[in-house]
Design a protein around this motif. Structure first.
Motif, PDB file in Angstrom:
ATOM      1  N   LEU A 174      41.483  35.135  46.186  1.00 53.37           N
ATOM      2  CA  LEU A 174      40.565  34.056  45.801  1.00 53.37           C
ATOM      3  C   LEU A 174      41.105  33.334  44.561  1.00 53.37           C
ATOM      4  CD1 LEU A 174      37.777  33.065  46.854  1.00 53.37           C
ATOM      5  CD2 LEU A 174      36.724  34.471  45.078  1.00 53.37           C
ATOM      6  N   GLY A 175      41.649  34.109  43.622  1.00 50.65           N
ATOM      7  CA  GLY A 175      42.240  33.528  42.412  1.00 50.65           C
ATOM      8  C   GLY A 175      43.409  32.615  42.732  1.00 50.65           C
ATOM      9  N   LEU A 176      44.237  33.015  43.693  1.00 50.94           N
ATOM     10  CA  LEU A 176      45.375  32.179  44.088  1.00 50.94           C
ATOM     11  C   LEU A 176      44.906  30.826  44.625  1.00 50.94           C
ATOM     12  CD1 LEU A 176      47.661  34.765  45.979  1.00 50.94           C
ATOM     13  CD2 LEU A 176      47.916  33.931  43.632  1.00 50.94           C
ATOM     14  N   ILE A 177      43.842  30.864  45.405  1.00 46.41           N
ATOM     15  CA  ILE A 177      43.317  29.617  45.984  1.00 46.41           C
ATOM     16  C   ILE A 177      42.730  28.738  44.885  1.00 46.41           C
ATOM     17  CG2 ILE A 177      41.649  28.637  47.603  1.00 46.41           C
ATOM     18  CD1 ILE A 177      41.910  31.406  49.115  1.00 46.41           C
TER      19      ILE A 177
ATOM     20  N   SER B  69      38.163  34.212  36.421  1.00 48.44           N
ATOM     21  CA  SER B  69      37.034  35.065  36.814  1.00 48.44           C
ATOM     22  C   SER B  69      37.380  35.928  38.022  1.00 48.44           C
ATOM     23  CB  SER B  69      35.816  34.181  37.130  1.00 48.44           C
ATOM     24  OG  SER B  69      34.739  34.957  37.580  1.00 48.44           O
ATOM     25  N   SER B  70      38.120  35.363  38.975  1.00 45.54           N
ATOM     26  CA  SER B  70      38.499  36.111  40.181  1.00 45.54           C
ATOM     27  C   SER B  70      39.440  37.257  39.839  1.00 45.54           C
ATOM     28  CB  SER B  70      39.158  35.172  41.190  1.00 45.54           C
ATOM     29  OG  SER B  70      38.258  34.175  41.611  1.00 45.54           O
ATOM     30  N   TYR B  71      40.424  37.000  38.975  1.00 47.82           N
ATOM     31  CA  TYR B  71      41.353  38.073  38.584  1.00 47.82           C
ATOM     32  C   TYR B  71      40.619  39.165  37.801  1.00 47.82           C
ATOM     33  CZ  TYR B  71      45.046  34.744  39.851  1.00 47.82           C
ATOM     34  OH  TYR B  71      45.869  33.859  40.513  1.00 47.82           O
ATOM     35  N   ARG B  72      39.679  38.758  36.961  1.00 45.99           N
ATOM     36  CA  ARG B  72      38.907  39.757  36.198  1.00 45.99           C
ATOM     37  C   ARG B  72      38.074  40.618  37.145  1.00 45.99           C
ATOM     38  NH1 ARG B  72      39.602  39.074  30.943  1.00 45.99           N
ATOM     39  NH2 ARG B  72      39.750  36.995  29.978  1.00 45.99           N
ATOM     40  N   LYS B  73      37.505  39.991  38.170  1.00 50.63           N
ATOM     41  CA  LYS B  73      36.706  40.741  39.138  1.00 50.63           C
ATOM     42  C   LYS B  73      37.581  41.747  39.887  1.00 50.63           C
ATOM     43  CE  LYS B  73      33.012  41.707  41.551  1.00 50.63           C
ATOM     44  NZ  LYS B  73      31.886  42.449  40.933  1.00 50.63           N
ATOM     45  N   ALA B  74      38.792  41.321  40.245  1.00 49.18           N
ATOM     46  CA  ALA B  74      39.728  42.237  40.914  1.00 49.18           C
ATOM     47  C   ALA B  74      40.012  43.449  40.033  1.00 49.18           C
ATOM     48  CB  ALA B  74      41.022  41.501  41.246  1.00 49.18           C
TER      49      ALA B  74
END
Length: 322
Positions: free
Chosen positions: A86-89, A101-106
């Motif tokens: 999701l972060g890549l997109i 936020s997506s990388y932190r969630k991962a």
């Protein structure tokens, strides 16, 4: 929950392995076909949805990719890989806050998830958080000490801090693991440029362009300096960059290079033969060189100004001489 029999699930798992293999070798069409076949039999197959989302991402259909990955997350909200994807997109969509936020969630789901550690560190170099960047890189090294992007990130961090020797050490370590990386080669060139070793910097910028002809960073760092009669400046330069301030004056034939230390070395390498240059700000050679190079980049030749203003070159030269 799906209602598949064990043998049906095994068959779909085998199909997914095939799809993933196709994706890894770049056969996106075959990967997409396999994923769609899986989803016809099991609409709630989150791995197939996520992989189909990455196929869409790779083919530039970012909004479709976003929808598919979000569907996979809705079905399985505790998979770190999905949030990383999701972060890549979001990166492609230039939505930085959502990407972070997506990388932190991962990492909330799996704190040692290497791809998220590396990408988050890389992002925070630009968007603040130096201490966190260093901590993320240390975590990443504990997971895989042979990952070149980690050392590239650390090199950029030390470059920002003004620790040129530290940055060069990390860039060289990154190149040890990935010798043909255009980005790291360019970054090492920047460090040499700030050290005043312009010859080495130019070599590295040229090499970065050889490795990747589309390298925007290397193109940006390679710049032409217009010289009057091929020997001096077209006009005086006063330039400030951070705490570095420099004054450079065009000089008549035979003046030579009247400048000290690093400024003199840069002028010699560039090919300036007659100039009077002086540092008016910080005595730190890194700050002086940055101001010097930025000032030279912003010099305007009569040819450039004539095109900009719609006048003859002779008019521009005459006005300067007066």
């Amino acid at each position: 929950m799906n209602n598949l029999l064990p043998n049906q699930q095994l068959y779909l798992d085998s199909q997914f392995s095939n799809a993933a293999s196709h994706f890894q070798v770049g056969d996106l069409s075959a990967a997409e076909s396999e994923c769609r076949n899986i989803l016809q039999k099991d609409k709630s197959n989150s791995p197939a949805l996520a992989l189909l989302g990455m196929v869409a991402y790779k083919t530039g259909h970012n909004h479709q990719a976003l929808s598919l990955i979000k569907s996979a997350i809705k079905l399985e909200p505790h998979v770190a890989k999905y949030y990383f994807e999701l972060g890549l997109i979001f990166h492609s969509l230039k939505k930085t806050d959502e990407e972070i936020s997506s990388y932190r969630k991962a990492l909330d789901i799996k704190e040692d998830y290497l791809p998220a550690l590396v990408n988050l560190a890389n992002l925070l170099i630009t968007y603040g958080g130096a201490d966190e960047v260093e901590n993320l890189c240390k975590q990443a090294i504990n997971v895989d000490s042979h990952q070149p992007q980690i050392y590239n990130n650390l090199g950029q961090l030390y470059l920002q801090r003004g620790d040129l020797y530290g940055s060069m050490t990390y860039f060289k370590k990154a190149l040890k693991f990935e010798p043909k990386c255009a980005e790291t080669t360019n970054n090492l060139g920047v460090a040499f440029q700030l050290m005043g070793d312009i010859d080495k910097a130019i070599q590295l910028f040229s090499k970065a362009l050889e490795l990747d002809s589309n390298s925007e960073l290397a193109k940006r760092n390679m710049f032409k300096i217009p010289l009057k009669d091929g020997r001096t400046l077209h006009h005086d330069i006063y330039y400030k960059s951070g705490s570095g301030k420099i004054l450079m004056r065009a000089a008549p034939t035979g003046t030579g290079i009247i400048a000290g230390g690093a400024m003199r070395a840069v002028c010699e390498v560039i090919g300036i033969q007659d100039v009077v240059a002086k540092s008016l700000g910080s005595a730190n050679p890194h700050n002086v060189l940055k101001a010097l190079l930025d000032g030279l980049k912003n010099q305007s030749s009569p040819k450039f100004l004539s095109a900009l203003r719609g006048k003859n070159i002779s008019e521009i030269i005459k006005k300067r001489e007066n």
